[in-house]
Design an enzyme around this catalytic site. Structure first.
Site, mmCIF file in Angstrom:
data_model
loop_
_atom_site.group_PDB
_atom_site.id
_atom_site.type_symbol
_atom_site.label_atom_id
_atom_site.label_comp_id
_atom_site.label_asym_id
_atom_site.label_seq_id
_atom_site.Cartn_x
_atom_site.Cartn_y
_atom_site.Cartn_z
ATOM 1 N N HIS A 150 31.854 40.770 43.218
ATOM 2 C CA HIS A 150 30.459 40.332 43.191
ATOM 3 C C HIS A 150 29.854 40.766 44.530
ATOM 4 C CE1 HIS A 150 32.459 37.184 40.716
ATOM 5 N NE2 HIS A 150 31.347 37.165 40.018
ATOM 6 N N ASP A 184 30.995 38.516 47.212
ATOM 7 C CA ASP A 184 32.421 38.503 47.587
ATOM 8 C C ASP A 184 32.614 39.455 48.760
ATOM 9 O OD1 ASP A 184 32.910 36.985 45.312
ATOM 10 O OD2 ASP A 184 33.511 38.732 44.116
ATOM 11 N N MET A 187 34.568 48.373 38.858
ATOM 12 C CA MET A 187 33.516 47.482 38.332
ATOM 13 C C MET A 187 32.909 46.645 39.454
ATOM 14 S SD MET A 187 33.195 43.961 37.548
ATOM 15 C CE MET A 187 34.280 42.939 36.556
ATOM 16 N N GLU A 224 29.015 39.570 29.586
ATOM 17 C CA GLU A 224 30.129 38.622 29.423
ATOM 18 C C GLU A 224 29.602 37.279 28.944
ATOM 19 O OE1 GLU A 224 32.546 38.415 32.925
ATOM 20 O OE2 GLU A 224 33.533 36.566 32.294
ATOM 21 N N LYS A 263 30.102 33.200 27.690
ATOM 22 C CA LYS A 263 30.914 32.010 27.956
ATOM 23 C C LYS A 263 30.164 30.827 27.367
ATOM 24 C CE LYS A 263 33.277 29.643 31.784
ATOM 25 N NZ LYS A 263 33.444 29.542 33.257
ATOM 26 N N GLU A 316 36.173 37.736 27.598
ATOM 27 C CA GLU A 316 37.216 37.067 28.395
ATOM 28 C C GLU A 316 38.004 36.101 27.514
ATOM 29 O OE1 GLU A 316 36.394 35.660 32.361
ATOM 30 O OE2 GLU A 316 37.458 33.788 31.959
ATOM 31 N N HIS A 321 37.171 32.315 27.765
ATOM 32 C CA HIS A 321 35.861 31.888 27.273
ATOM 33 C C HIS A 321 35.872 31.665 25.764
ATOM 34 C CE1 HIS A 321 33.871 33.852 31.055
ATOM 35 N NE2 HIS A 321 34.772 32.929 31.353
ATOM 36 N N ASP A 324 38.251 40.889 30.386
ATOM 37 C CA ASP A 324 38.738 39.913 31.369
ATOM 38 C C ASP A 324 39.938 39.187 30.774
ATOM 39 O OD1 ASP A 324 36.797 40.606 33.150
ATOM 40 O OD2 ASP A 324 35.782 38.663 33.187
ATOM 41 N N ASP A 336 37.516 24.960 32.713
ATOM 42 C CA ASP A 336 37.755 26.401 32.853
ATOM 43 C C ASP A 336 38.989 26.641 33.727
ATOM 44 O OD1 ASP A 336 37.509 29.102 33.106
ATOM 45 O OD2 ASP A 336 35.648 29.049 34.255
ATOM 46 N N ASP A 384 41.263 29.469 33.907
ATOM 47 C CA ASP A 384 41.577 30.783 34.498
ATOM 48 C C ASP A 384 43.072 30.976 34.749
ATOM 49 O OD1 ASP A 384 39.032 31.850 34.484
ATOM 50 O OD2 ASP A 384 38.552 31.168 36.511
ATOM 51 N N ASP A 433 40.892 38.284 35.264
ATOM 52 C CA ASP A 433 39.912 37.351 35.830
ATOM 53 C C ASP A 433 40.533 35.960 35.796
ATOM 54 O OD1 ASP A 433 37.731 36.192 36.887
ATOM 55 O OD2 ASP A 433 36.445 36.408 35.144
HETATM 56 C C1 GCO Z 1 33.800 32.703 35.128
HETATM 57 C C2 GCO Z 1 33.541 34.154 34.808
HETATM 58 C C3 GCO Z 1 33.372 35.024 36.037
HETATM 59 C C4 GCO Z 1 32.851 36.401 35.709
HETATM 60 C C5 GCO Z 1 32.465 37.124 36.941
HETATM 61 C C6 GCO Z 1 32.086 38.556 36.680
HETATM 62 O O1 GCO Z 1 34.224 31.984 34.210
HETATM 63 O O2 GCO Z 1 33.574 32.279 36.253
HETATM 64 O O3 GCO Z 1 34.599 34.613 34.028
HETATM 65 O O4 GCO Z 1 34.606 35.107 36.715
HETATM 66 O O5 GCO Z 1 33.790 37.140 35.007
HETATM 67 O O6 GCO Z 1 31.410 36.463 37.549
HETATM 68 O O7 GCO Z 1 30.752 38.649 36.464
HETATM 69 MN MN MN Z 2 35.168 36.587 33.565
HETATM 70 MN MN MN Z 3 35.809 32.961 33.238
#
Ligand code: GCO
Ligand code: MN
Ligand code: MN
Length: 388
Positions: free
Chosen positions: A55, A58, A89, A182, A184, A218, A221, A246, A256, A258, A288
């Site tokens: 990002h 980041d 990316m 993307e 979610k 993803e 998600h 992702d 969430d 991850d 991700d």
């Molecule tokens: C989340 C998202 C993020 C995006 C990222 C890329 O759940 O926080 O998956 O990780 O993928 O912001 O744009």
């Molecule tokens: Mn993501």
């Molecule tokens: Mn995510």
């Protein structure tokens, strides 16, 4: 013994925000120290990743001075050179700063919407500067807690206007860039717009430049929404819209998480990897996800190595599945054609319709045939558990 070590051709990538995740959550603060973007690139080089994504913030903090930004970029560029990592990316942080509390492109305040465009154009410039070819849009705050606050129709219109504007911006600047949207369903907002892969695919067809826009699905998600991720990915692939992916994991119905790929639903991860390998998906395999909060940076490396290893193990299992004589014989039997019925399929004609309508089907006979899916599934389990 098969070699499960990551190679550049596997296109394994991580975000700066993934290995750089410091383990804070709504109930507790960071458990790992800060690492600079350059330090994170060296960490990724050590574990064998191919690429690093970011990002805008980041890499460059939102309030950095020009001189600070230049110094960070210089260190980052050197780290990329030293490790051989590339930046496939990039994306925009349109969710952390308080200005985005009501969304970015869908915020009710026009000054927030205009600032979101400004920030994204600058972030696109930054991504392109480092060679990114895919630009991801994740609408982290594009949603509501209360639907009394926003028009859901107006929000989709605002999203479309922003995407159309930014497509033109990329074209105007002759950037070699594809956009990947993307979806979610929720978190951080109570409910988010375009919440699933399917919503996003439909939205893309309404844009001015649908050819340059695809999806970035993803795992977590879709699992949050209780959906079959591989089915969504397959639909995106079939539509020519799988521009990025992702990879991670997630228990349905929870916050969430991850999680590391395959660490929750190994079987779903297997069908996903098998799908990507069978169709020849050629894009980044982007993880991700982040390490458990219990880990130090050695644990972060274990996490990153684990993501890539699991992918390669599942790829190997998929090859075993495809080469298994009994499985293939079952699949051939299940998918056996009936040449006598071939004239009934394909494009419509009135004659065909009449022929189908007058055909007599042996309903009980057809229905009484066992399909052997139990056997097939157990053979899959035997492969996955290493007992076959
Ligand atoms: C989340 C998202 C993020 C995006 C990222 C890329 O759940 O926080 O998956 O990780 O993928 O912001 O744009
Ligand atoms: Mn993501
Ligand atoms: Mn995510």
């Amino acid at each position: 013994m098969t070699d499960f070590s990551p190679k550049p051709e596997h296109k394994f990538t991580f975000g700066l925000w993934t290995v750089g995740n410091r383990g804070s959550d709504p109930f507790g603060s960071a458990v790992r120290g800060h690492k600079t973007p350059a330090e994170l690139v060296y960490l990724l080089g050590e574990v064998g990743a191919y690429g690093v994504n970011f990002h805008d913030n980041d890499l460059i903090p939102i309030d950095a001075t020009l001189a600070e930004a230049e110094a960070i970029k210089k260190d980052f560029r050197n780290a990329l050179k030293d490790t051989g990592l590339i930046v496939p990316m990039a994306t925009t942080n349109l969710f952390s700063d308080p200005i985005f509390k009501d969304g970015a492109f869908t915020a009710n305040d026009p000054s927030v919407r205009a600032y979101a465009l400004q920030k994204t154009m600058q972030a696109i410039d930054l991504g392109v500067e480092f060679g990114a070819k895919t630009y991801v849009f994740w609408g982290g705050r594009e949603g509501t807690e209360t639907d009394s606050s926003k028009s859901a129709v107006e929000s989709i219109k605002r999203s479309r206007e922003a995407m159309n504007f930014l497509c033109e911006y990329a074209l105007d600047n002759k950037y070699d860039l594809k956009f990947a949207l993307e979806s979610k369903p929720n978190e951080p907002r109570g409910d988010m717009y375009n919440p699933t892969i399917g919503h996003m695919l439909a939205f893309i067809t309404t844009l001015d430049h649908p050819e340059m826009v695809g999806v970035n699905p993803e795992v977590a998600h879709e699992h949050m929404a209780g959906l079959n991720f591989m089915h969504g990915v397959a639909q995106a692939w079939e539509a020519g819209k799988l521009f990025h992916i992702d990879l991670n994991d997630q228990y349905p119905g929870r916050y969430d998480q991850d999680l590391r790929l395959g660490s929750r639903d190994l079987k779903a991860a297997f069908y996903l990897v098998k799908f990507l390998e069978d169709v020849g998906y050629n894009g980044s395999r982007h993880f991700d996800a982040h390490a458990y909060r219990t880990e130090d940076y050695e644990g972060v490396k274990d996490f990153a190595r684990g993501c890539m290893r699991t992918y390669l193990v599942l790829k190997d299992k998929a090859a075993q599945f495809n080469a298994d004589g009994e499985i293939q014989a079952l699949l051939a039997e299940i998918n056996a054609d009936n040449p006598g019925l071939a004239p009934y399929f394909g494009k419509y004609s009135p004659e065909k319709a009449a022929a189908i309508k007058s055909h007599s089907f042996d309903r009980p006979g057809i229905a009484s045939r066992g399909l052997k899916y139990e056997r097939l599934d157990q053979l899959t389990i035997d492969i996955l558990t290493g007992t076959r």
